[in-house]
Design a protein around this motif. Structure first.
Motif, PDB file in Angstrom:
ATOM      1  N   CYS A 215       0.780  -1.410   0.199  1.00 43.00           N
ATOM      2  CA  CYS A 215      -0.005   0.141  -0.055  1.00 43.00           C
ATOM      3  C   CYS A 215       0.962   1.289   0.091  1.00 43.00           C
ATOM      4  O   CYS A 215       1.859   1.520   0.533  1.00 43.00           O
ATOM      5  CB  CYS A 215      -1.129   0.065   1.264  1.00 43.00           C
ATOM      6  SG  CYS A 215      -1.779   1.546   1.278  1.00 43.00           S
ATOM      7  N   THR A 216       0.419   2.256  -0.758  1.00 43.57           N
ATOM      8  CA  THR A 216       1.190   3.672  -0.861  1.00 43.57           C
ATOM      9  C   THR A 216       0.333   4.658  -0.102  1.00 43.57           C
ATOM     10  O   THR A 216       0.782   5.797  -0.085  1.00 43.57           O
ATOM     11  CB  THR A 216       1.403   3.869  -2.183  1.00 43.57           C
ATOM     12  OG1 THR A 216       2.197   5.010  -2.559  1.00 43.57           O
ATOM     13  CG2 THR A 216       0.114   4.275  -2.971  1.00 43.57           C
ATOM     14  N   GLN A 217      -0.711   4.369   0.489  1.00 37.36           N
ATOM     15  CA  GLN A 217      -1.602   5.519   1.161  1.00 37.36           C
ATOM     16  C   GLN A 217      -1.829   6.617   0.254  1.00 37.36           C
ATOM     17  O   GLN A 217      -1.389   7.815   0.514  1.00 37.36           O
ATOM     18  CB  GLN A 217      -0.838   5.953   2.504  1.00 37.36           C
ATOM     19  CG  GLN A 217      -0.455   4.923   3.770  1.00 37.36           C
ATOM     20  CD  GLN A 217       0.840   4.142   3.472  1.00 37.36           C
ATOM     21  OE1 GLN A 217       1.804   4.782   2.872  1.00 37.36           O
ATOM     22  NE2 GLN A 217       0.684   2.877   3.910  1.00 37.36           N
ATOM     23  N   CYS A 218      -2.859   6.369  -0.717  1.00 29.98           N
ATOM     24  CA  CYS A 218      -3.126   7.488  -1.646  1.00 29.98           C
ATOM     25  C   CYS A 218      -3.917   8.428  -0.851  1.00 29.98           C
ATOM     26  O   CYS A 218      -4.552   8.368   0.042  1.00 29.98           O
ATOM     27  CB  CYS A 218      -4.256   6.745  -2.554  1.00 29.98           C
ATOM     28  SG  CYS A 218      -3.696   5.071  -3.344  1.00 29.98           S
TER      29      CYS A 218
ATOM     30  N   TYR B 227      -7.408   7.948  -0.922  1.00 23.77           N
ATOM     31  CA  TYR B 227      -8.001   6.707  -0.062  1.00 23.77           C
ATOM     32  C   TYR B 227      -9.005   6.047  -0.820  1.00 23.77           C
ATOM     33  O   TYR B 227     -10.170   5.838  -0.168  1.00 23.77           O
ATOM     34  CB  TYR B 227      -8.056   6.819   1.362  1.00 23.77           C
ATOM     35  CG  TYR B 227      -6.967   7.107   2.211  1.00 23.77           C
ATOM     36  CD1 TYR B 227      -6.068   6.018   2.597  1.00 23.77           C
ATOM     37  CD2 TYR B 227      -6.499   8.473   2.514  1.00 23.77           C
ATOM     38  CE1 TYR B 227      -4.852   6.389   3.299  1.00 23.77           C
ATOM     39  CE2 TYR B 227      -5.425   8.470   3.205  1.00 23.77           C
ATOM     40  CZ  TYR B 227      -4.484   7.679   3.611  1.00 23.77           C
ATOM     41  OH  TYR B 227      -3.535   7.688   4.307  1.00 23.77           O
ATOM     42  N   PRO B 228      -8.983   5.544  -2.183  1.00 28.02           N
ATOM     43  CA  PRO B 228     -10.367   5.066  -2.609  1.00 28.02           C
ATOM     44  C   PRO B 228     -10.671   3.879  -2.240  1.00 28.02           C
ATOM     45  O   PRO B 228     -11.882   3.504  -1.976  1.00 28.02           O
ATOM     46  CB  PRO B 228      -9.673   4.815  -4.232  1.00 28.02           C
ATOM     47  CG  PRO B 228      -8.280   4.952  -4.088  1.00 28.02           C
ATOM     48  CD  PRO B 228      -7.843   5.846  -3.175  1.00 28.02           C
ATOM     49  N   CYS B 229      -9.917   3.032  -1.705  1.00 26.45           N
ATOM     50  CA  CYS B 229     -10.148   1.744  -0.635  1.00 26.45           C
ATOM     51  C   CYS B 229     -11.187   1.946   0.391  1.00 26.45           C
ATOM     52  O   CYS B 229     -12.303   1.484   0.514  1.00 26.45           O
ATOM     53  CB  CYS B 229      -9.024   1.263  -0.416  1.00 26.45           C
ATOM     54  SG  CYS B 229      -7.837   2.277   0.490  1.00 26.45           S
TER      55      CYS B 229
ATOM     56  N   VAL C 154      -3.843   2.626   6.285  1.00 19.25           N
ATOM     57  CA  VAL C 154      -5.189   2.243   6.310  1.00 19.25           C
ATOM     58  C   VAL C 154      -5.577   0.917   7.391  1.00 19.25           C
ATOM     59  O   VAL C 154      -4.654   0.121   7.283  1.00 19.25           O
ATOM     60  CB  VAL C 154      -5.570   1.548   4.733  1.00 19.25           C
ATOM     61  CG1 VAL C 154      -7.058   1.056   4.776  1.00 19.25           C
ATOM     62  CG2 VAL C 154      -5.484   2.704   3.539  1.00 19.25           C
TER      63      VAL C 154
ATOM     64  N   CYS D 228      -8.823  -0.176  -5.557  1.00 23.29           N
ATOM     65  CA  CYS D 228      -7.384   0.119  -5.454  1.00 23.29           C
ATOM     66  C   CYS D 228      -6.775   0.264  -6.840  1.00 23.29           C
ATOM     67  O   CYS D 228      -6.587  -0.813  -7.716  1.00 23.29           O
ATOM     68  CB  CYS D 228      -6.761  -0.898  -4.444  1.00 23.29           C
ATOM     69  SG  CYS D 228      -5.003  -0.438  -4.347  1.00 23.29           S
ATOM     70  N   PRO D 229      -6.017   1.290  -7.404  1.00 23.24           N
ATOM     71  CA  PRO D 229      -5.408   1.469  -8.717  1.00 23.24           C
ATOM     72  C   PRO D 229      -4.389   0.275  -8.823  1.00 23.24           C
ATOM     73  O   PRO D 229      -4.116  -0.310  -9.961  1.00 23.24           O
ATOM     74  CB  PRO D 229      -5.270   2.688  -8.788  1.00 23.24           C
ATOM     75  CG  PRO D 229      -5.377   3.414  -7.493  1.00 23.24           C
ATOM     76  CD  PRO D 229      -6.050   2.657  -6.464  1.00 23.24           C
TER      77      PRO D 229
ATOM     78  N   VAL E 156      -3.932  -3.606  -4.647  1.00 21.42           N
ATOM     79  CA  VAL E 156      -2.881  -3.855  -3.380  1.00 21.42           C
ATOM     80  C   VAL E 156      -3.598  -4.934  -2.204  1.00 21.42           C
ATOM     81  O   VAL E 156      -3.047  -6.004  -1.884  1.00 21.42           O
ATOM     82  CB  VAL E 156      -2.315  -2.736  -2.776  1.00 21.42           C
ATOM     83  CG1 VAL E 156      -1.688  -3.054  -1.536  1.00 21.42           C
ATOM     84  CG2 VAL E 156      -1.477  -2.076  -3.633  1.00 21.42           C
ATOM     85  N   PRO E 157      -4.972  -4.492  -1.982  1.00 22.69           N
ATOM     86  CA  PRO E 157      -5.383  -5.238  -0.716  1.00 22.69           C
ATOM     87  C   PRO E 157      -5.661  -6.744  -1.217  1.00 22.69           C
ATOM     88  O   PRO E 157      -5.952  -6.961  -2.409  1.00 22.69           O
ATOM     89  CB  PRO E 157      -6.685  -4.562  -0.456  1.00 22.69           C
ATOM     90  CG  PRO E 157      -6.632  -3.204  -1.110  1.00 22.69           C
ATOM     91  CD  PRO E 157      -5.534  -3.318  -2.214  1.00 22.69           C
TER      92      PRO E 157
ATOM     93  N   ILE F  63      -4.165  -5.372   4.546  1.00 23.65           N
ATOM     94  CA  ILE F  63      -3.444  -4.095   3.797  1.00 23.65           C
ATOM     95  C   ILE F  63      -2.529  -3.682   5.066  1.00 23.65           C
ATOM     96  O   ILE F  63      -2.590  -3.700   6.251  1.00 23.65           O
ATOM     97  CB  ILE F  63      -4.502  -2.886   3.720  1.00 23.65           C
ATOM     98  CG1 ILE F  63      -5.736  -3.110   2.905  1.00 23.65           C
ATOM     99  CG2 ILE F  63      -3.802  -1.592   3.154  1.00 23.65           C
ATOM    100  CD1 ILE F  63      -6.761  -2.013   2.860  1.00 23.65           C
TER     101      ILE F  63
ATOM    102  N   ALA G 287       0.731   3.280  -6.784  1.00 26.63           N
ATOM    103  CA  ALA G 287      -0.383   2.241  -6.379  1.00 26.63           C
ATOM    104  C   ALA G 287      -0.610   1.695  -7.887  1.00 26.63           C
ATOM    105  O   ALA G 287      -1.621   1.979  -8.606  1.00 26.63           O
ATOM    106  CB  ALA G 287      -1.619   2.971  -6.074  1.00 26.63           C
TER     107      ALA G 287
END
Ligand code: SF4
Ligand code: SF4
Ligand code: SF4
Lengths: 173, 626
Positions: free
Chosen positions: A52-55, A58-60, A78, A95-96, A99-100, A111, A153
């Motif tokens: 995870c890159t911590q967008c 945070y779309p997730c 997250v 998630c683009p 990742v999860p 995550i 991501a």
């Protein structure tokens, strides 16, 4: 204080110590497919640390119908509420970088939690001298960084194709 | 349950397309550990009395792919490939680094036993307890990179993305190249483009079974251990120790290409006619500046990462990729053929990888052929073209002919020993004089004449794995480390880990890890006093029984290649030679240290003490034991 794990793909040796220590910490076992960081190797030599890159947006977190995901105020990680998570997989689609993933035994979304601010994976990678994972600490959130981070991501297959051109001079995927 | 193990093997019968699970009992695991030890036990139990009638390339032989309790726990995961060897006709435990064994253990198996022969080319697919035998006709005949790409893509397309569940990592894959399919005796079992289980010729065994590959994925954790906290602590201790190994870490074994020749005078040069050179272009400096696109490359848990990825990105060999190449490959496909230019060495090594050939065995037989050409025993009409030292294209062409068994390649594909016998009888000469091999296995690239390398007079002559430089018969048996001497190598091959990750730390540490994983309480003393003689005695018995196409005589065949009794002609160790008297004394001492008689036959009292009465009976029945 928000933190972030930068990655230098070319330096990744594929040693998978990050998977070992992450799964030991979170699962008490060596468990590559339950590690929050996973090394994808679709092509030998092109190892891709995937985590995870911590967008910034945070779309997730926003996608979860059960409000099982939240943002850790301290680190920016997250957080997954195992009780609320039904394993529906909506966050994965959102998630683009895909990742999860759903825990192979326990059925909830997995995550990276940034180890509460002291990432095991970064420490081990640094300790053994590969430095493929680099801890970035920010005094306060920075918009330019937030925008930049999101670029990480990415699905491992896309990173693999780029790395192939960089290392092997052509796409061998 | 037994800590550190899944406690079961997967058995696949390719003749009947059937799959079953075989339980492993605790006593067997306690006594034979896994990998090479367990392979020896399984082969003895299944074939013991009829060992000599088992054709290594026949339907009956077993292909064993075995992990051990430390696989995935001890840094540097490996799998041990075994069976009756088509090179030595004994048992060879041949290990290869890969994530395959980790996947296999996470799928719930400690290993795979493959029996029978498929009617058509197939591969085995394992996804946790789902096991399929799948058609491999589209990849039959394909080279390494194409084979792996197909298998990974095919798997990832099916399972790599599971809607609602997310991504799974790619599976681990073991495969053979065209050489294995053609049952070339120098063929290897490959992984990750460049990694190979080399010694033994098990690529040919896989090919004989029409088995192109095995693909494994497991989503479970590694088997439960006795004490996970202690295990983690010890793993971290090993990692820390490895940080001190800068030469291996930064240059890998490829530093040897120059130093093993120039500093220890023990590198094969032109079929071992010399063991010294000072060609500066062999220096690592030329590789790192020009060819290495990745400096540290390792397998699961490894902190040594002796591998470096070499890729040629311009010029006539553009697109060739291999690792380092490592020392053995550089020596055997480089100096042994009179080739020193870095691009050429990378090119020829990458061809061996692609064809699925052992760099050592194949480089040895190529050098052997070139010397016969030099001596006029083979000529252009035999080979089809001139075969001069240093001619990269000619050697690459001949290597290709070996892989496909074209022309004289068909004879050379039998490996140096068998090729020498065929050529001797065809040409009426003694070609074995030029065959630098022991009991069917070309010796590793560490000569014994200078006395400066880690090998010694008995290293190859007395090893149960014959010419294997990763399992050398050195005395004393104990060194305090799990290193490349046979007694240590046997541990690395049985607990199944990378010996490069173990010889660098105190042996005690490795045994503590074994205990924290298994709780067996096996000490180093136990290992050397009981385990080493037990397993090596069975391996030795099977080696001496041999057959059906090659048999070894005690003493006569427990000897060095004739070349090692010729003085070195060049370098600072010129005139150095193996002293026969000294060698014979050491040989006696080595056998004695294992409880064997002066002919290397395990003594009756030794076998009784080890509880190997069945081995004693069999040796008696065959007149080997008085
Ligand atoms: S620990 Fe570092 S070098 Fe090793 S696999 Fe993970 S990211 Fe790569
Ligand atoms: S990388 Fe994926 S999991 Fe991480 S914050 Fe972004 S969307 Fe969420
Ligand atoms: S920061 Fe912690 S949780 Fe996240 S991948 Fe690294 S070890 Fe795992």
């Amino acid at each position: 204080m928000p933190i972030w794990i930068a990655r230098d793909y070319v330096r990744c040796s594929g040693c998978r110590k990050c998977e070992i220590v992450c799964s030991l910490k979170h699962e008490g076992r060596i468990w590559p497919e339950a590690s929050r960081i996973r090394i994808f190797m679709y092509v030998p030599g092109l190892e891709v640390p995937h985590l995870c890159t911590q967008c910034v947006d945070y779309p997730c977190v926003n996608s979860c119908p059960f409000k099982a995901l939240s943002i850790d105020e301290n680190t920016g990680a997250v957080r997954v509420d195992k009780e609320k998570c039904t394993g529906c997989g909506k966050c994965i689609e959102a998630c683009p970088g895909a990742v999860p993933f759903i825990h192979p035994r326990d059925g909830y979304a997995v995550i990276c939690d940034l180890c509460g601010g002291d990432p095991e994976c970064v420490k081990v990678c640094e300790e053994v001298g590969y430095n493929a994972l680099i801890l970035v600490k920010l005094e306060k959130p920075r918009l330019d960084f937030d925008i930049l981070k999101k670029g990480y991501a990415r699905k491992p297959i896309d990173v693999t194709k780029d790395l192939s051109i960089l290392l092997y001079g052509e796409e061998v995927v | 349950m037994v800590y550190g193990y899944n406690g079961r093997l997967l058995e696949v019968d390719l003749s009947t397309s059937s799959v079953k699970e075989v339980e492993l009992n605790e006593d067997t695991l306690r006594m034979y550990i896994g990998g090479r030890g367990l392979a020896t036990k399984i082969l003895w139990d299944r074939f013991g009395r009829r060992w000599d009638s088992i054709d290594p390339l026949g339907e009956e032989n077993l292909l064993l792919l075995l992990t051990g309790p430390l696989t995935g726990y001890y840094p540097g995961a490996r799998i041990c490939v075994s069976g009756k060897s088509p090179q030595s006709n004994g048992v060879i435990g041949s290990t290869v680094s890969s994530e395959f064994p980790v996947e296999l253990r996470c799928a719930g198996y400690d290993g795979i036993v493959v029996t029978g022969r498929a009617e058509k080319p197939v591969y085995i697919s394992i996804f946790n307890d789902e096991v399929d035998i799948r058609d491999a006709s589209v990849i039959w005949g394909k080279r390494g990179r194409e084979t792996l790409a197909y298998l990974v893509k095919d798997w990832v397309d099916r399972y790599g993305w599971r809607p609602g569940r997310g991504l799974l990592k790619e599976p681990g894959v073991l495969y053979i190249g065209p050489a294995g399919e053609k049952m070339v005796r120098t063929a290897v079992v490959m992984s990750k483009w460049t990694h190979a289980a080399g010694y033994g010729g098990y690529g040919a065994v896989m090919g004989s079974k029409n088995l192109k590959a095995i693909v494994a994925k497991g989503t479970n954790p590694l088997p439960e251990v006795k004490d996970i906290a202690e295990t983690e602590r010890l793993i971290r201790e090993v990692w820390k120790t490895h940080l001190g190994f800068n030469n291996l870490r930064y240059r890998g074994t490829s530093a040897g290409f120059l130093s093993v020749a120039a500093a220890t005078s023990s590198e094969p040069v032109r079929n071992w006619q010399e063991e010294w050179h000072d060609r500066i272009e062999a220096s690592t400096a030329y590789y790192e500046a020009r060819l290495w696109v990745k400096r540290f490359w390792g397998d699961f848990g490894c902190a040594i990462t002796c591998l470096k990825i070499a890729c040629i990105r311009s010029g006539r060999f553009r697109g060739c990729i291999t690792d380092n190449p490592d020392y053995e490959m550089q020596a055997y496909l480089g100096s042994n053929l009179g080739i020193f230019d870095p691009d050429s060495v990378v090119y020829i090594c990458s061809q061996a990888d692609e064809l699925g050939l052992c760099g050592i065995q194949t480089g040895n037989v190529l050098g052997f052929a070139a010397e016969l050409y030099e001596k006029g025993i083979l000529d252009e009409s035999d080979i089809g073209f001139p075969l001069r030292w240093g001619d990269t294209e000619a050697f690459a062409k001949l290597m290709h002919m070996i892989a496909y068994r074209d022309g004289i390649g068909d004879i050379l594909a039998e490996g140096t020993y068998r090729a020498a016998k065929i050529i001797s009888s065809k040409k009426g000469v003694d070609a074995l004089r030029y065959a630098v091999q022991v009991k069917g296995v070309a010796v590793g690239a560490h000569g014994i004449r200078s006395g400066l390398d880690y090998t010694m007079e008995t290293s190859y002559a007395c090893s149960t794995q014959a010419g294997d430089h990763t399992s050398v018969a050195n005395i004393p048996l104990r060194s305090g480390r799990v290193d490349l001497r046979e007694s240590g190598a046997l541990f690395a091959d049985s607990a199944v880990l990378c010996a490069f990750n173990s010889f660098s730390v105190e042996g005690e540490l490795v045994f503590r890890l074994l205990d924290s994983v298994t709780g067996f309480g096996i000490t180093m003393d136990d290992w050397y006093n009981v385990y080493v003689p037990r397993i090596l005695s069975i391996q030795r018995a099977l080696l001496l029984i041999g057959g059906p196409d090659a048999y070894w005589e005690p003493i006569k065949d427990d000897d060095n290649p004739p070349r090692f009794y010729e003085p070195l002609p060049s370098g600072f160790k010129a005139k150095a030679v193996v002293d026969r008297g000294k060698f014979e004394n050491l040989r006696r001492e080595y056998f004695e240290s294992l409880g064997w008689d002066e002919r290397g036959i395990p003594r009756l009292d030794t076998l009784v003490k080890l509880g190997l009465m069945d081995v004693a009976d069999e040796l008696k029945r065959r007149g080997l034991l008085g």
